[in-house]
Design a protein around this motif. Structure first.
Motif, PDB file in Angstrom:
ATOM      1  N   LYS A   1       0.833  -1.192   0.000  1.00 42.16           N
ATOM      2  CA  LYS A   1       0.000   0.000   0.000  1.00 42.16           C
ATOM      3  C   LYS A   1       0.871   1.246   0.000  1.00 42.16           C
ATOM      4  CE  LYS A   1      -3.736  -2.028   2.689  1.00 42.16           C
ATOM      5  NZ  LYS A   1      -4.473  -1.958   3.951  1.00 42.16           N
TER       6      LYS A   1
ATOM      7  N   TYR B   1      -5.261   5.253  -0.080  1.00 41.77           N
ATOM      8  CA  TYR B   1      -3.987   4.687  -0.537  1.00 41.77           C
ATOM      9  C   TYR B   1      -4.159   4.070  -1.918  1.00 41.77           C
ATOM     10  CZ  TYR B   1      -6.251   0.491   1.254  1.00 41.77           C
ATOM     11  OH  TYR B   1      -7.145  -0.506   1.498  1.00 41.77           O
TER      12      TYR B   1
ATOM     13  N   ASN C   1      -3.358   0.604  -3.868  1.00 42.64           N
ATOM     14  CA  ASN C   1      -3.032  -0.789  -3.545  1.00 42.64           C
ATOM     15  C   ASN C   1      -1.901  -1.281  -4.432  1.00 42.64           C
ATOM     16  OD1 ASN C   1      -4.255  -1.320  -5.991  1.00 42.64           O
ATOM     17  ND2 ASN C   1      -5.883  -2.579  -5.162  1.00 42.64           N
TER      18      ASN C   1
END
Length: 161
Positions: free
Chosen positions: A11, A117, A119
């Protein structure tokens, strides 16, 4: 355990809402996708995103939406630019949306964004927390526990020397 650590390393955090953990008891965490325009993705990669004042809510049969999240305008986008605080649709399964909507309406809970975030596949994701608000005395209690744990670790370190 190693798989969880590897997943966290994959992440790339864009923004975190640290204030949420102070103001709310987080009961459950949910990962959701988010529908973004191209200029928003470019702006996210640049940084300066703020989800501190944002919240998620259900919109009359149209799913779950993220409100008041600040994604700055991307300068190079010209007239194709986005509005910085526009509502953005979140991507979840129908069952999850129904469950969250039920918890929010009946259970007195709220949906608070905890982190945004990218991935491991480069998709923008948002981590939502199903939360219950803390009262002032709860916040004080949490702060006392944190201070005591810090003091206890100092004492233990000094005794081990």
């Amino acid at each position: 355990m190693a798989a969880d650590k590897k997943r966290d390393e994959a992440k790339k955090y864009i923004a975190e809402n640290r204030k949420a953990r102070h103001n709310y008891f987080i009961e459950d965490r949910i990962e959701a996708g988010i529908i973004l325009k191209g200029s928003e993705v470019k702006a996210l990669r640049g940084g300066q995103t703020n989800i501190g004042d944002s919240y998620a809510g259900a919109n009359q049969g149209a799913g779950l939406w993220l409100y008041n999240a600040y994604i700055p305008e991307y300068r190079e986008a010209n007239r194709e630019n986005h509005e910085p605080r526009r509502p953005r649709q979140l991507l979840l399964r129908k069952r999850e949306i129904a469950r969250l909507h039920q918890e929010v309406t009946r259970g007195g809970m709220t949906l608070v964004p905890l982190a945004m975030y990218f991935n491991d596949r480069g998709k923008a994701k948002i981590e939502l927390g199903l939360a219950k608000g803390k009262k002032l005395h709860d916040k004080r209690e949490t702060e006392k526990e944190r201070d005591w744990a810090r003091e206890k670790s100092r004492v233990m370190k000094a005794n081990n020397r």
